[in-house]
Scaffold this active site. Structure first.
Site, PDB file in Angstrom:
ATOM      1  N   GLU A 103     -16.093 -29.441 -42.502  1.00 49.07           N
ATOM      2  CA  GLU A 103     -15.259 -30.180 -41.555  1.00 49.07           C
ATOM      3  C   GLU A 103     -16.078 -30.912 -40.496  1.00 49.07           C
ATOM      4  O   GLU A 103     -15.711 -32.024 -40.091  1.00 49.07           O
ATOM      5  CB  GLU A 103     -14.249 -29.237 -40.891  1.00 49.07           C
ATOM      6  CG  GLU A 103     -14.873 -28.071 -40.157  1.00 49.07           C
ATOM      7  CD  GLU A 103     -13.820 -27.203 -39.478  1.00 49.07           C
ATOM      8  OE1 GLU A 103     -12.659 -27.628 -39.406  1.00 49.07           O
ATOM      9  OE2 GLU A 103     -14.190 -26.106 -39.000  1.00 49.07           O
ATOM     10  N   THR A 125     -17.651 -25.882 -48.409  1.00 47.55           N
ATOM     11  CA  THR A 125     -17.663 -24.825 -47.407  1.00 47.55           C
ATOM     12  C   THR A 125     -17.198 -23.542 -48.067  1.00 47.55           C
ATOM     13  O   THR A 125     -16.254 -23.557 -48.863  1.00 47.55           O
ATOM     14  CB  THR A 125     -16.751 -25.124 -46.195  1.00 47.55           C
ATOM     15  OG1 THR A 125     -16.622 -23.940 -45.394  1.00 47.55           O
ATOM     16  CG2 THR A 125     -15.369 -25.570 -46.615  1.00 47.55           C
ATOM     17  N   ASP A 127     -15.668 -21.382 -46.520  1.00 49.53           N
ATOM     18  CA  ASP A 127     -14.429 -21.006 -45.837  1.00 49.53           C
ATOM     19  C   ASP A 127     -13.182 -21.596 -46.483  1.00 49.53           C
ATOM     20  O   ASP A 127     -12.071 -21.180 -46.157  1.00 49.53           O
ATOM     21  CB  ASP A 127     -14.474 -21.446 -44.374  1.00 49.53           C
ATOM     22  CG  ASP A 127     -15.479 -20.658 -43.560  1.00 49.53           C
ATOM     23  OD1 ASP A 127     -15.882 -19.574 -44.011  1.00 49.53           O
ATOM     24  OD2 ASP A 127     -15.876 -21.132 -42.469  1.00 49.53           O
ATOM     25  N   ARG A 162     -14.621   8.208 -43.917  1.00 51.36           N
ATOM     26  CA  ARG A 162     -14.683   7.395 -42.703  1.00 51.36           C
ATOM     27  C   ARG A 162     -14.080   6.019 -42.979  1.00 51.36           C
ATOM     28  O   ARG A 162     -13.991   5.585 -44.123  1.00 51.36           O
ATOM     29  CB  ARG A 162     -16.127   7.233 -42.224  1.00 51.36           C
ATOM     30  CG  ARG A 162     -17.065   6.548 -43.208  1.00 51.36           C
ATOM     31  CD  ARG A 162     -18.376   6.102 -42.562  1.00 51.36           C
ATOM     32  NE  ARG A 162     -19.107   7.175 -41.941  1.00 51.36           N
ATOM     33  CZ  ARG A 162     -20.320   7.590 -42.311  1.00 51.36           C
ATOM     34  NH1 ARG A 162     -20.914   7.032 -43.370  1.00 51.36           N
ATOM     35  NH2 ARG A 162     -20.936   8.540 -41.661  1.00 51.36           N
ATOM     36  N   ARG A 265     -17.469   2.806 -39.367  1.00 50.31           N
ATOM     37  CA  ARG A 265     -18.707   2.042 -39.456  1.00 50.31           C
ATOM     38  C   ARG A 265     -18.378   0.584 -39.795  1.00 50.31           C
ATOM     39  O   ARG A 265     -17.325   0.277 -40.330  1.00 50.31           O
ATOM     40  CB  ARG A 265     -19.634   2.610 -40.537  1.00 50.31           C
ATOM     41  CG  ARG A 265     -20.138   4.001 -40.244  1.00 50.31           C
ATOM     42  CD  ARG A 265     -21.201   3.999 -39.134  1.00 50.31           C
ATOM     43  NE  ARG A 265     -21.823   5.304 -39.019  1.00 50.31           N
ATOM     44  CZ  ARG A 265     -21.346   6.320 -38.299  1.00 50.31           C
ATOM     45  NH1 ARG A 265     -20.191   6.156 -37.650  1.00 50.31           N
ATOM     46  NH2 ARG A 265     -21.986   7.458 -38.243  1.00 50.31           N
ATOM     47  N   HIS A 271     -24.614 -14.005 -43.817  1.00 55.02           N
ATOM     48  CA  HIS A 271     -25.135 -15.059 -44.677  1.00 55.02           C
ATOM     49  C   HIS A 271     -25.326 -14.624 -46.120  1.00 55.02           C
ATOM     50  O   HIS A 271     -25.627 -15.466 -46.979  1.00 55.02           O
ATOM     51  CB  HIS A 271     -26.446 -15.588 -44.093  1.00 55.02           C
ATOM     52  CG  HIS A 271     -26.238 -16.381 -42.840  1.00 55.02           C
ATOM     53  ND1 HIS A 271     -26.067 -15.773 -41.618  1.00 55.02           N
ATOM     54  CD2 HIS A 271     -26.132 -17.714 -42.628  1.00 55.02           C
ATOM     55  CE1 HIS A 271     -25.877 -16.705 -40.692  1.00 55.02           C
ATOM     56  NE2 HIS A 271     -25.917 -17.888 -41.288  1.00 55.02           N
TER      57      HIS A 271
END
Length: 341
Positions: A103, A125, A127, A162, A265, A271
């Site tokens: 974008e 992208t 995303d 956990r 945790r 990346h």
């Protein structure tokens, strides 16, 4: 005709596949000459131009990253940015550009097109947040990487009983979190489009422990609680005015521990989602985008972006593609309601 190619913004799997297909078709079918602009718009500003022909693109199809380098450079934040780019193109006899980016990079391309620079955009992208296209390349690979990570985290979560919070990328849109979270069997999915209720998240975590099950919480980096606070570790801005996101995962784990009295945790994939070999789908889509982008250049159809609509590649105005961010469809909230905090 001489055509310049650049890759801007964050790297993602499939960039090299686009470069390869643009150059191969452009040379073999149209007789174009090509050059690469190093490091995105930064190379255009500095005149950093390199030869780009068939020998340079051999063997790069399966490689992640970009052989041309990339940067988050906004030429409109630099003195005489437009003029310097025009001078670079003139000095190297570049007639048109193929701009591969998300974008921000394509937003710059939209403005430069209005200044008379002939160019065609290619959406990339991880995303998946560029409007006008069903998918961007890089997204499929990122979802696959995130899903595999969630699969692996289930076993260690169950071994120690956990909560494991998985922070994935997604500044404004939660496509990675949604698809990887559902595919990986997460119990809670948090996306930027829908502020979450931390009390509800903790209630769901408790309910999982009551049935002797260790919960997985997947959060996009841009997810925010209902009070509107964005949880950040670093408030410095890049040239497009974006803060460097990360911190929501650690905050969630701390809140879950304090509110539920159970161990939690955080795993920040970061990346890792961008790196490595692109998936078969991303190689296929990136190659198709490149082939159609060079067709648009040959047709003189500038100021456009190639896009995937169903199974077809179409051309849409860059201004339309960069007008707004593509968010997760609200109808999916209802479809996957059980996963949203």
């Amino acid at each position: 005709m001489k055509v310049g190619v650049l890759t801007g913004g964050g790297d993602c799997p499939g960039l090299n596949a686009v470069i390869r297909s643009v150059v191969r078709k452009g040379v073999q079918e149209y007789g174009f000459d090509f050059v690469g602009l190093r490091d995105g718009w930064l190379g255009a500003l500095r005149g950093n131009v390199v030869p780009l022909g068939i020998p340079e693109v051999r063997g790069i199809l399966p490689r992640g990253g970009t052989i041309l380098g990339s940067s988050r450079t906004n030429p409109f934040k630099h003195e005489d940015g437009v003029q310097r780019i025009q001078e670079t193109l003139a000095a190297h006899d570049v007639d048109a550009l193929v701009v591969i980016g998300g974008e921000d990079t394509l937003g710059v391309a939209t403005q430069l097109s209005r200044h008379g620079i002939d160019l065609v955009g290619v959406p990339k992208t991880i995303d998946n947040d560029v409007s006008g296209t069903d998918y961007t390349f890089g997204f499929d690979t990122a979802v696959g990487i995130a899903t595999e990570a969630i699969d692996r985290l289930h076993t260690t979560a169950e071994s120690h009983m956990r909560t494991l919070v998985v922070e994935v990328m997604g500044r404004h849109s939660g496509w990675i979190a949604l698809q990887a979270g559902v595919a990986g069997g997460a119990n809670v999915i948090l996306v930027p489009e829908r502020p979450f209720d931390i009390d509800q998240v903790c209630a769901w975590v408790k309910s999982r422990f009551r049935i002797n099950y260790a919960p997985i919480v997947v959060a996009a980096e841009g997810a925010v609680p209902k009070d509107g606070r964005m949880i950040l570790k670093d408030r410095t801005l890049d040239e497009f005015g974006h803060v460097r996101l990360s911190g929501i995962g650690e905050w969630l784990a701390q809140e879950i521990e304090e509110r539920t009295g159970t161990d939690a945790r955080t795993t920040v994939l970061g990346h890792i989602q961008r790196g490595g070999t692109p998936s078969a789908f991303d190689r296929w889509l990136a190659t198709r985008f490149g082939l159609h982008a060079v067709d648009a250049v040959n047709d003189g159809d500038f100021g456009k972006m190639v896009a995937l609509r169903g199974t077809e590649i179409v051309r849409i105005p860059l201004a339309e593609a960069t007008a707004h961010t593509k968010l997760v469809n609200p109808s999916l909230y209802d479809e996957f309601q059980v996963f949203f905090g």
